[in-house]
Design an enzyme around this catalytic site. Structure first.
Site, PDB file in Angstrom:
ATOM      1  N   CYS A   1       0.808  -1.047   0.039  1.00  0.00           N
ATOM      2  CA  CYS A   1       0.033   0.077  -0.091  1.00  0.00           C
ATOM      3  C   CYS A   1       0.928   1.317  -0.144  1.00  0.00           C
ATOM      4  CB  CYS A   1      -0.982  -0.031   1.156  1.00  0.00           C
ATOM      5  SG  CYS A   1      -2.180   1.270   1.116  1.00  0.00           S
TER       6      CYS A   1
ATOM      7  N   HIS B   1      -3.594  -5.235   0.156  1.00  0.00           N
ATOM      8  CA  HIS B   1      -2.984  -5.858   1.613  1.00  0.00           C
ATOM      9  C   HIS B   1      -3.116  -7.297   1.397  1.00  0.00           C
ATOM     10  CE1 HIS B   1      -2.802  -1.809   3.829  1.00  0.00           C
ATOM     11  NE2 HIS B   1      -3.697  -1.654   2.783  1.00  0.00           N
TER      12      HIS B   1
ATOM     13  N   GLU C   1      -1.494  -9.334   3.347  1.00  0.00           N
ATOM     14  CA  GLU C   1      -1.566  -9.813   4.741  1.00  0.00           C
ATOM     15  C   GLU C   1      -2.985 -10.314   5.043  1.00  0.00           C
ATOM     16  OE1 GLU C   1      -1.989  -5.185   5.480  1.00  0.00           O
ATOM     17  OE2 GLU C   1      -1.126  -6.779   3.814  1.00  0.00           O
TER      18      GLU C   1
END
Length: 569
Positions: A390, A516, A518
């Site tokens: 990001c 993102h 994750e």
């Protein structure tokens, strides 16, 4: 396998102190019940007045976990997804702020027929309706609800009253309460003390709730005598006193609870019968890889703005646990404060000694940006594996513009609205947005990958879907000079307009993503980008170790010394 006629409710509350791990307990129990063939969902209720955590500081709340449908939620939902391998949604997280907002909106529309709107019954009824919402709409056997906060907090009382009423209405075979408490170990006396747990249960009883099961967190295992004592003074069967002592990794918690037979006690109390034995072979193997990695360990540096509070990067840190296990290494995390790198005398080589990869983390605002850019420059010039997420990806494009494309004043309009080279700019549909809460580009969006790119190599497919949380994007005006200087735009939106992934071909691993990743890494499904990044860092680390053996050595790379004009002010 006979399904229960009604959805069974489990409420998890916490006492004595905060941060005991209600989220991990809820996720672990959910995973055990799912492994027995039950259909399980988990939801989190937070007592704060914010509508959602989207505008809250990471220092106060930790990371904001984004779901596929674009909800900005509590970080505990990340634990739910990682443990259960089930996606959560907007309805999986409720705040007291949203409850009050809904009640006030109804009052303004005249839905209460001129009545005096009060906490009882109106707010409580709203909570009860929301508590049952997921059970009505989902294809479920068991719904676990974690109540945020600590017993004794004023703001949690409406949630507890709603739970009390629901148990009275549904019956004890359809709803139970698991209360998580703390049993401290006093070193001076060399013993565990149960009094805090007794007082916590007493406070819960004052709300009209008798806990059905007690889970006791402790530094050391609970003896049978301690369990008997807790059960006797807290009015629960000693078989319903579950010990949960400290362990090396949170992923051992389901195995500890299985050994304590928590899932069997829950099923017995809720009348759930004839379900299969859990198969946790994969989970045990995963924990073994985490605790005893075959190929040793490596260190990854996470450069961020909120490094004093690791919970701000919770999903990133857990993704490295997954990726480490899939690569048979332990990933040690070194948190790097971005602002520290803004000084002219900062020694990158010393700070990054032993670091095998650098991840520049997400964030907002201009604080620490120049430090992030300098870390990226060092990683690019020294051929150290780099991963930007990001804001980290946006900083990578700024660094590339300044130091490779010779666009010296390049910046993002988030940090400098009058920058000469706005390589990162506000998305077009965001330019008229005034409110901050819930207005970013949120949730899951598709991305097309470029064949032959590193991104395609790790994903092994053309179309992916990833979760987003941003307002700014790469400015397509600058695509040509970037490509001419070696930047590859390897992932874009299906219409080709929004840049999702950038990478460098002539680098060991240099990848930046607007989304993102994750948020989608799970125990049984490590995210391919994290796996690939750790794999590259492992190769870099082991290669350095080979070079350090006492053999004929090549000339060392020159030390990194940025020019003054490149440093942040």
């Amino acid at each position: 396998m006979a399904r229960p006629k009604n959805v069974k409710h489990i409420f998890v509350t916490g006492g004595v102190i905060s941060s005991l791990g209600k989220g991990i307990l809820s996720a672990s129990l959910g995973m055990l019940l799912k492994s027995r063939g039950l259909r399980v969902a988990i939801q989190k209720y937070d007592p704060y007045i914010n509508v959602d955590p989207g505008t809250m500081s990471p220092y106060q709340h930790g990371e904001v976990y984004v779901t596929d449908d674009g909800a900005e939620t509590d970080l505990d939902l990340g634990h739910y997804e990682r443990f259960l391998d089930e996606s959560t949604s907007q309805s999986s997280n409720l705040t007291m702020g949203r409850v009050y907002k809904s009640v006030i909106d109804k009052e303004r529309r005249g839905e209460y027929l001129g009545g005096t709107v009060q906490v009882v019954p109106h707010v409580i009824d709203e909570i009860k309706d929301r508590m049952a919402e997921l059970a009505k709409n989902g294809n479920l056997d068991v719904l676990i609800t974690e109540i945020g906060g600590t017993i004794g907090d004023i703001e949690s009382l409406p949630f507890l009253e709603a739970m009390r009423q629901m148990k009275l209405e549904m019956g004890e075979r359809n709803l139970l309460n698991i209360h998580l408490t703390f049993v401290p170990y006093i070193k001076a006396a060399s013993e565990l003390k149960t009094k805090p747990t007794q007082h916590s249960v007493k406070m819960l009883l004052e709300t009209g709730i008798q806990p059905d099961i007690l889970v006791c967190r402790s530094e050391k295992p609970l003896s049978r005598e301690i369990k008997n004592k807790v059960g006797h003074f807290c009015n629960v069967n000693d078989l319903d006193v579950i010990g949960l002592n400290d362990c090396d990794t949170i992923y051992e918690v389901p195995l500890m609870l299985l050994k304590e037979k928590l899932d069997l006690r829950v099923m017995k109390k809720l009348g759930l019968k004839k379900f299969k034995e859990p198969n946790l072979i994969y989970w045990r193997e995963f924990c073994d890889k985490v605790n005893h990695p075959r190929d040793g360990e490596i260190t990854i540096g996470i450069c961020g703005k909120y490094t004093e509070y690791p919970d701000a990067y919770k999903s990133i840190i857990e993704s490295f646990v997954h990726a480490g296990a899939s690569n048979n290494v332990r990933v040690n995390i070194r948190l790097l404060k971005a602002e520290d790198a803004e000084g002219k005398t900062f020694d990158f080589a010393k700070e990054l000694e032993g670091v095998s990869g650098i991840l520049v983390a997400p964030g907002f605002g201009d604080r620490g940006i120049e430090g992030k850019i300098q870390y990226i420059r060092y990683a690019r010039e020294q051929n150290i594996p780099f991963f930007g997420i990001c804001l980290g990806m946006q900083c990578a494009t700024i660094e590339f513009a300044r130091n490779v494309c010779n666009l010296q004043e390049a910046n993002s309009t988030e940090f400098n609205k009058r920058t000469r080279y706005p390589v990162i700019d506000l998305m077009e549909h965001q330019k008229k947005v005034k409110e901050k809460g819930g207005t970013m580009r949120l949730g899951s969006y598709p991305c097309i990958l470029r064949e032959g790119s590193r991104a395609y190599a790790v994903y092994q497919k053309f179309l992916i879907n990833e979760r987003h949380r941003h307002r700014y994007e790469f400015n397509n005006t600058f695509r040509k000079p970037f490509e001419e200087n070696g930047m590859i735009f390897s992932g874009t939106s299906p219409n080709g307009e929004l840049v999702e992934i950038v990478e460098l071909a002539n680098h060991r691993w240099f990848v930046g993503v607007q989304f993102h990743p994750e948020l989608k890494s799970r125990v049984q499904k490590v995210h391919p980008l994290f796996h690939g990044f750790v794999e590259a860092a492992k190769e870099y680390s082991f290669g350095k170790r080979q070079m350090e053996l006492p053999v004929e050595r090549s000339a060392e790379m020159p030390s990194f010394m940025p020019a003054e004009s490149d440093m942040g002010q």
